[in-house]
Motif scaffolding. Sequence first.
Motif, PDB file in Angstrom:
ATOM      1  N   LEU A 404      30.597  20.893 -42.244  1.00 49.15           N
ATOM      2  CA  LEU A 404      31.514  19.848 -42.687  1.00 49.15           C
ATOM      3  C   LEU A 404      32.672  20.402 -43.492  1.00 49.15           C
ATOM      4  O   LEU A 404      32.537  21.396 -44.213  1.00 49.15           O
ATOM      5  CB  LEU A 404      30.759  18.816 -43.525  1.00 49.15           C
ATOM      6  CG  LEU A 404      29.689  18.021 -42.777  1.00 49.15           C
ATOM      7  CD1 LEU A 404      28.979  17.054 -43.731  1.00 49.15           C
ATOM      8  CD2 LEU A 404      30.294  17.248 -41.607  1.00 49.15           C
ATOM      9  N   GLY A 405      33.805  19.716 -43.398  1.00 44.37           N
ATOM     10  CA  GLY A 405      34.934  20.000 -44.266  1.00 44.37           C
ATOM     11  C   GLY A 405      34.889  19.029 -45.441  1.00 44.37           C
ATOM     12  O   GLY A 405      33.816  18.535 -45.813  1.00 44.37           O
ATOM     13  N   ASP A 406      36.053  18.711 -45.989  1.00 40.96           N
ATOM     14  CA  ASP A 406      36.072  17.874 -47.188  1.00 40.96           C
ATOM     15  C   ASP A 406      37.361  17.059 -47.246  1.00 40.96           C
ATOM     16  O   ASP A 406      38.213  17.300 -48.090  1.00 40.96           O
ATOM     17  CB  ASP A 406      35.932  18.784 -48.427  1.00 40.96           C
ATOM     18  CG  ASP A 406      35.761  17.979 -49.715  1.00 40.96           C
ATOM     19  OD1 ASP A 406      35.506  16.755 -49.637  1.00 40.96           O
ATOM     20  OD2 ASP A 406      35.884  18.594 -50.797  1.00 40.96           O
ATOM     21  N   LEU A 407      37.507  16.118 -46.328  1.00 41.90           N
ATOM     22  CA  LEU A 407      38.715  15.273 -46.330  1.00 41.90           C
ATOM     23  C   LEU A 407      38.475  14.024 -45.494  1.00 41.90           C
ATOM     24  O   LEU A 407      37.916  14.099 -44.409  1.00 41.90           O
ATOM     25  CB  LEU A 407      39.900  16.034 -45.731  1.00 41.90           C
ATOM     26  CG  LEU A 407      41.243  15.281 -45.752  1.00 41.90           C
ATOM     27  CD1 LEU A 407      41.800  15.186 -47.180  1.00 41.90           C
ATOM     28  CD2 LEU A 407      42.279  15.955 -44.851  1.00 41.90           C
ATOM     29  N   THR A 408      38.878  12.883 -46.021  1.00 43.39           N
ATOM     30  CA  THR A 408      38.985  11.673 -45.202  1.00 43.39           C
ATOM     31  C   THR A 408      40.473  11.483 -44.916  1.00 43.39           C
ATOM     32  O   THR A 408      41.229  11.072 -45.803  1.00 43.39           O
ATOM     33  CB  THR A 408      38.473  10.417 -45.935  1.00 43.39           C
ATOM     34  OG1 THR A 408      37.191  10.680 -46.489  1.00 43.39           O
ATOM     35  CG2 THR A 408      38.385   9.236 -44.970  1.00 43.39           C
ATOM     36  N   PRO A 409      40.936  11.787 -43.688  1.00 42.79           N
ATOM     37  CA  PRO A 409      42.365  11.606 -43.414  1.00 42.79           C
ATOM     38  C   PRO A 409      42.745  10.129 -43.564  1.00 42.79           C
ATOM     39  O   PRO A 409      41.957   9.235 -43.251  1.00 42.79           O
ATOM     40  CB  PRO A 409      42.492  12.047 -41.943  1.00 42.79           C
ATOM     41  CG  PRO A 409      41.251  12.830 -41.639  1.00 42.79           C
ATOM     42  CD  PRO A 409      40.178  12.257 -42.513  1.00 42.79           C
ATOM     43  N   GLY A 410      43.968   9.899 -44.014  1.00 46.48           N
ATOM     44  CA  GLY A 410      44.419   8.516 -44.210  1.00 46.48           C
ATOM     45  C   GLY A 410      44.241   7.670 -42.963  1.00 46.48           C
ATOM     46  O   GLY A 410      43.881   6.493 -43.047  1.00 46.48           O
ATOM     47  N   TYR A 411      44.457   8.283 -41.784  1.00 42.78           N
ATOM     48  CA  TYR A 411      44.388   7.466 -40.563  1.00 42.78           C
ATOM     49  C   TYR A 411      42.999   6.895 -40.311  1.00 42.78           C
ATOM     50  O   TYR A 411      42.864   5.927 -39.586  1.00 42.78           O
ATOM     51  CB  TYR A 411      44.902   8.239 -39.339  1.00 42.78           C
ATOM     52  CG  TYR A 411      44.285   9.596 -39.077  1.00 42.78           C
ATOM     53  CD1 TYR A 411      42.996   9.730 -38.586  1.00 42.78           C
ATOM     54  CD2 TYR A 411      45.024  10.751 -39.300  1.00 42.78           C
ATOM     55  CE1 TYR A 411      42.444  10.986 -38.329  1.00 42.78           C
ATOM     56  CE2 TYR A 411      44.487  12.009 -39.035  1.00 42.78           C
ATOM     57  CZ  TYR A 411      43.191  12.120 -38.558  1.00 42.78           C
ATOM     58  OH  TYR A 411      42.658  13.356 -38.303  1.00 42.78           O
ATOM     59  N   TRP A 412      41.984   7.497 -40.909  1.00 44.15           N
ATOM     60  CA  TRP A 412      40.627   6.944 -40.720  1.00 44.15           C
ATOM     61  C   TRP A 412      40.557   5.502 -41.234  1.00 44.15           C
ATOM     62  O   TRP A 412      39.868   4.672 -40.654  1.00 44.15           O
ATOM     63  CB  TRP A 412      39.602   7.829 -41.450  1.00 44.15           C
ATOM     64  CG  TRP A 412      38.190   7.465 -41.116  1.00 44.15           C
ATOM     65  CD1 TRP A 412      37.464   7.861 -40.030  1.00 44.15           C
ATOM     66  CD2 TRP A 412      37.334   6.598 -41.867  1.00 44.15           C
ATOM     67  NE1 TRP A 412      36.209   7.297 -40.067  1.00 44.15           N
ATOM     68  CE2 TRP A 412      36.105   6.531 -41.183  1.00 44.15           C
ATOM     69  CE3 TRP A 412      37.487   5.885 -43.052  1.00 44.15           C
ATOM     70  CZ2 TRP A 412      35.036   5.771 -41.638  1.00 44.15           C
ATOM     71  CZ3 TRP A 412      36.422   5.127 -43.509  1.00 44.15           C
ATOM     72  CH2 TRP A 412      35.210   5.065 -42.805  1.00 44.15           C
ATOM     73  N   PHE A 413      41.300   5.221 -42.299  1.00 40.14           N
ATOM     74  CA  PHE A 413      41.298   3.855 -42.838  1.00 40.14           C
ATOM     75  C   PHE A 413      42.135   2.907 -41.982  1.00 40.14           C
ATOM     76  O   PHE A 413      42.012   1.687 -42.085  1.00 40.14           O
ATOM     77  CB  PHE A 413      41.812   3.848 -44.282  1.00 40.14           C
ATOM     78  CG  PHE A 413      40.878   4.537 -45.231  1.00 40.14           C
ATOM     79  CD1 PHE A 413      39.652   3.974 -45.550  1.00 40.14           C
ATOM     80  CD2 PHE A 413      41.209   5.760 -45.799  1.00 40.14           C
ATOM     81  CE1 PHE A 413      38.770   4.604 -46.422  1.00 40.14           C
ATOM     82  CE2 PHE A 413      40.341   6.403 -46.667  1.00 40.14           C
ATOM     83  CZ  PHE A 413      39.116   5.824 -46.982  1.00 40.14           C
ATOM     84  N   ALA A 414      43.021   3.483 -41.174  1.00 46.76           N
ATOM     85  CA  ALA A 414      43.886   2.640 -40.344  1.00 46.76           C
ATOM     86  C   ALA A 414      43.311   2.423 -38.950  1.00 46.76           C
ATOM     87  O   ALA A 414      43.595   1.407 -38.316  1.00 46.76           O
ATOM     88  CB  ALA A 414      45.264   3.280 -40.216  1.00 46.76           C
ATOM     89  N   GLU A 415      42.537   3.389 -38.446  1.00 49.26           N
ATOM     90  CA  GLU A 415      42.288   3.388 -37.012  1.00 49.26           C
ATOM     91  C   GLU A 415      40.825   3.252 -36.596  1.00 49.26           C
ATOM     92  O   GLU A 415      40.416   2.204 -36.091  1.00 49.26           O
ATOM     93  CB  GLU A 415      42.885   4.658 -36.392  1.00 49.26           C
ATOM     94  CG  GLU A 415      44.407   4.731 -36.551  1.00 49.26           C
ATOM     95  CD  GLU A 415      45.017   5.738 -35.595  1.00 49.26           C
ATOM     96  OE1 GLU A 415      44.979   5.484 -34.396  1.00 49.26           O
ATOM     97  OE2 GLU A 415      45.521   6.774 -36.063  1.00 49.26           O
TER      98      GLU A 415
END
Length: 450
Positions: A404-415
């Motif tokens: 695993l990495g360590d980031l929730t990209p902003g687009y995850w909340f949009a898409e």
Amino acid sequence: MAAAGTAAGRPALAADLPADAAVAQQVKDEFRHGWEGYKRAAWGYDEVRPVSGTRHDFFASGHTFGLSIVEALDTLWLMELDDEVKPAADWIEAHFDPAVDADIQVFEAVIRLVGGLLAGYLCTGRPALLARCRELADRLLPAFTKSPTGLPYRYVNLRTGAVSGSVSPLAEIGTNLPEFGLLSRLTGDGKYLDAAKRAAREVVARRSSLDLLGTSLDVESGRWADTTSCAPNPPVDSFYEYLWVGSDLLGDGELRSWYRLLAAAVAKYQLEEQGGHYWYRQVDFATGEVLGREQSELGSFYAGLLGKAGDLPSARVYYRSWTALMQRAPVLPERFDFLTGQVLDARNELRPEYANSAFDLWRLTGSAEYKQTAYQYFQGLRWGLKVPGGYTIATDVSTSPIRLGDLTPGYWFAENLKYLYLMFAAAPRFDYRTGLLSTEGKLLRGANRT
Ligand code: DMJ
């Protein structure tokens, strides 16, 4: 390296699809899980690092746009999470600064911020969101107006208007028509649409005699910097998407005819059938000579686009090509060679494109195939990329367990979860007949605000 689709480990995929309402609730619960993680560790900052509980500035180090809040706003509203909608909109009104002294990537600012503010305005009706959007767009416009060709520069300093980045890929040049077109419509000022349409026209005018486009242009000279046609993969993917989405939103027949011309050439020179599956190869735009057989996960959005533009037979085959991979390894690598199966990039960036196509094709056909496969995608997400602090990218999906990495990209909340939710929820706030989403999943038409 592991062949694509054979990465070690896989979840036990539920054979039966639960009732729609139950899936919708599961999706909403997972969205809340991610949102709580963001709020806890990174409220007011662009993105959360859900493993370490730290934050990430997406656009420019030391500056925040509250990106995840802008990305999430219309999803929160569509999911009727009203206890979250008001604080999110309040934060934007109070803190969103469209005039930061930093070089900002125009493409990302348009699809994420301009699109997010437009969708937030359409959903909540709060005029301040449209005002912020307009100010931001005004500060992005020098990228277009300072260019001798009208093809936008990649970066603009929002405070000073200084531009930079003169070699730009097509997605960055042309992913703005629906956002700028809608902004022109809402403000009565045609300058946003004019800039976007001119840029698209300048690109199409430079097509080869085969009607193929290259990858990137020098926006000052207007000459091609890379003449490889790599559609529908990045970094040209959403250029094609926006000719179609723009034509739909704006009722523009010229955009539609450009899309048809260019998509026909992609089908003629780049589509390749392998073992009953469809993939798209890279070719020289002038000769059609084959240059490569790389497939990016981002290209999976194209199944939905093919369907929306009326080519359902090809859409179905291309979608099923991705489904076959997903069923062998539910968390896909970023890139692979479709001829050899070799993984070229084993990361997973928590991407939404497969779910996007499932949503588009389900809306077009009503077929249960798309709900079933979207649910499998959802199970893969939960199995592979869920952590106590939310959801994260992976740095290597070929290991067991996935690294695993360590980031929730902003687009995850949009898409990702918006597409799934709208498929299963019969959401009263979404007009299923007219609803239109941007490349970033932003609701640009069809908000039921009764
Ligand atoms: C998003 O920003 C958008 O979907 C864009 O069109 C492509 N890349 C990301 C998600 O993968």
